[in-house]
Design a protein around this motif. Structure first.
Motif, PDB file in Angstrom:
ATOM      1  N   MET A 155     -83.025 -29.895 -51.827  1.00  0.00           N
ATOM      2  CA  MET A 155     -83.152 -28.610 -52.503  1.00  0.00           C
ATOM      3  C   MET A 155     -81.810 -27.907 -52.415  1.00  0.00           C
ATOM      4  O   MET A 155     -81.202 -27.855 -51.332  1.00  0.00           O
ATOM      5  N   GLY A 156     -81.315 -27.400 -53.533  1.00  0.00           N
ATOM      6  CA  GLY A 156     -80.029 -26.728 -53.517  1.00  0.00           C
ATOM      7  C   GLY A 156     -79.763 -25.957 -54.800  1.00  0.00           C
ATOM      8  O   GLY A 156     -80.535 -26.008 -55.760  1.00  0.00           O
ATOM      9  N   ARG A 157     -78.643 -25.271 -54.777  1.00  0.00           N
ATOM     10  CA  ARG A 157     -78.252 -24.423 -55.906  1.00  0.00           C
ATOM     11  C   ARG A 157     -77.575 -25.234 -56.994  1.00  0.00           C
ATOM     12  O   ARG A 157     -76.939 -26.259 -56.732  1.00  0.00           O
ATOM     13  N   ARG A 158     -77.688 -24.725 -58.213  1.00  0.00           N
ATOM     14  CA  ARG A 158     -76.998 -25.337 -59.349  1.00  0.00           C
ATOM     15  C   ARG A 158     -75.493 -25.282 -59.102  1.00  0.00           C
ATOM     16  O   ARG A 158     -74.970 -24.290 -58.599  1.00  0.00           O
ATOM     17  N   GLU A 159     -74.813 -26.346 -59.458  1.00  0.00           N
ATOM     18  CA  GLU A 159     -73.357 -26.407 -59.303  1.00  0.00           C
ATOM     19  C   GLU A 159     -72.707 -25.742 -60.521  1.00  0.00           C
ATOM     20  O   GLU A 159     -72.723 -26.282 -61.628  1.00  0.00           O
ATOM     21  N   PRO A 160     -72.126 -24.541 -60.348  1.00  0.00           N
ATOM     22  CA  PRO A 160     -71.597 -23.787 -61.496  1.00  0.00           C
ATOM     23  C   PRO A 160     -70.391 -24.442 -62.166  1.00  0.00           C
ATOM     24  O   PRO A 160     -70.116 -24.145 -63.328  1.00  0.00           O
ATOM     25  N   GLU A 161     -69.711 -25.329 -61.474  1.00  0.00           N
ATOM     26  CA  GLU A 161     -68.547 -25.987 -62.082  1.00  0.00           C
ATOM     27  C   GLU A 161     -68.938 -27.058 -63.097  1.00  0.00           C
ATOM     28  O   GLU A 161     -68.102 -27.485 -63.885  1.00  0.00           O
ATOM     29  N   ARG A 173     -70.475 -29.350 -68.561  1.00  0.00           N
ATOM     30  CA  ARG A 173     -70.500 -30.273 -69.696  1.00  0.00           C
ATOM     31  C   ARG A 173     -71.597 -29.849 -70.673  1.00  0.00           C
ATOM     32  O   ARG A 173     -72.555 -29.183 -70.272  1.00  0.00           O
ATOM     33  N   PRO A 174     -71.508 -30.214 -71.925  1.00  0.00           N
ATOM     34  CA  PRO A 174     -72.532 -29.831 -72.899  1.00  0.00           C
ATOM     35  C   PRO A 174     -73.940 -30.293 -72.515  1.00  0.00           C
ATOM     36  O   PRO A 174     -74.916 -29.663 -72.902  1.00  0.00           O
ATOM     37  N   VAL A 175     -74.049 -31.370 -71.751  1.00  0.00           N
ATOM     38  CA  VAL A 175     -75.375 -31.881 -71.373  1.00  0.00           C
ATOM     39  C   VAL A 175     -75.949 -31.198 -70.136  1.00  0.00           C
ATOM     40  O   VAL A 175     -77.119 -31.402 -69.807  1.00  0.00           O
ATOM     41  N   ASN A 176     -75.162 -30.372 -69.454  1.00  0.00           N
ATOM     42  CA  ASN A 176     -75.649 -29.697 -68.249  1.00  0.00           C
ATOM     43  C   ASN A 176     -76.482 -28.470 -68.592  1.00  0.00           C
ATOM     44  O   ASN A 176     -76.024 -27.563 -69.282  1.00  0.00           O
ATOM     45  N   ASP A 177     -77.696 -28.458 -68.088  1.00  0.00           N
ATOM     46  CA  ASP A 177     -78.587 -27.306 -68.244  1.00  0.00           C
ATOM     47  C   ASP A 177     -78.079 -26.199 -67.326  1.00  0.00           C
ATOM     48  O   ASP A 177     -77.918 -26.421 -66.125  1.00  0.00           O
ATOM     49  N   GLN A 178     -77.851 -25.027 -67.854  1.00  0.00           N
ATOM     50  CA  GLN A 178     -77.348 -23.885 -67.082  1.00  0.00           C
ATOM     51  C   GLN A 178     -78.455 -22.863 -66.804  1.00  0.00           C
ATOM     52  O   GLN A 178     -78.195 -21.809 -66.235  1.00  0.00           O
ATOM     53  N   GLU A 179     -79.673 -23.165 -67.192  1.00  0.00           N
ATOM     54  CA  GLU A 179     -80.754 -22.191 -67.152  1.00  0.00           C
ATOM     55  C   GLU A 179     -81.619 -22.278 -65.895  1.00  0.00           C
ATOM     56  O   GLU A 179     -82.826 -22.051 -65.954  1.00  0.00           O
ATOM     57  N   PHE A 180     -81.017 -22.601 -64.757  1.00  0.00           N
ATOM     58  CA  PHE A 180     -81.756 -22.590 -63.505  1.00  0.00           C
ATOM     59  C   PHE A 180     -80.805 -22.209 -62.382  1.00  0.00           C
ATOM     60  O   PHE A 180     -79.591 -22.259 -62.537  1.00  0.00           O
ATOM     61  N   VAL A 227     -81.912 -22.849 -58.708  1.00  0.00           N
ATOM     62  CA  VAL A 227     -82.176 -23.730 -57.566  1.00  0.00           C
ATOM     63  C   VAL A 227     -83.015 -24.908 -58.055  1.00  0.00           C
ATOM     64  O   VAL A 227     -83.941 -24.739 -58.847  1.00  0.00           O
ATOM     65  N   CYS A 228     -82.693 -26.098 -57.544  1.00  0.00           N
ATOM     66  CA  CYS A 228     -83.418 -27.318 -57.884  1.00  0.00           C
ATOM     67  C   CYS A 228     -84.072 -27.894 -56.636  1.00  0.00           C
ATOM     68  O   CYS A 228     -83.437 -27.972 -55.578  1.00  0.00           O
TER      69      CYS A 228
END
Length: 102
Positions: free
Chosen positions: A41-47, A50-57, A59-60
């Motif tokens: 379980m961890g936080r989304r990596e803001p770096e 890429r176009p395929v990276n979902d930015q709408e969360f 924590v995973c």
């Protein structure tokens, strides 16, 4: 066959304190469950932009269970329900992806 349970949390309050609170609650209530093969379980990596990276969360949660029966027992367990009760007020959106995995 193993069973993967991935949950993507979008939070109302995205602060470091609230993200870490969610992760700590996962460690307390979810990780100790019987039948878990892998827990993360961890936080989304803001770096990762890429176009395929979902930015709408924010924590995973990614859990692999030994089988579907272990997952099903987890879903109705008291610790899982305590986790939800403690944390759900800060959830704007929760997306769940379940699948059989090798």
């Amino acid at each position: 066959m193993k069973f993967a349970h991935c949950v993507f949390f979008t939070l109302n309050d995205k602060s470091d304190v609230q993200c870490e609170s969610l992760i700590a609650a996962g460690l307390k209530y979810l990780k100790p469950h019987d039948g878990i093969v892998s827990y993360s379980m961890g936080r989304r990596e803001p770096e990762m932009q890429r176009p395929v990276n979902d930015q709408e969360f924010d924590v995973c949660l990614a859990i692999v269970f030994a089988d579907r029966a272990a997952h099903d027992a987890y879903q109705v367990s008291d610790p899982h329900n305590e986790f939800i009760a403690e944390q759900k007020e800060n959830w704007k959106q929760v997306r769940v992806f379940d699948s059989n995995v090798a």
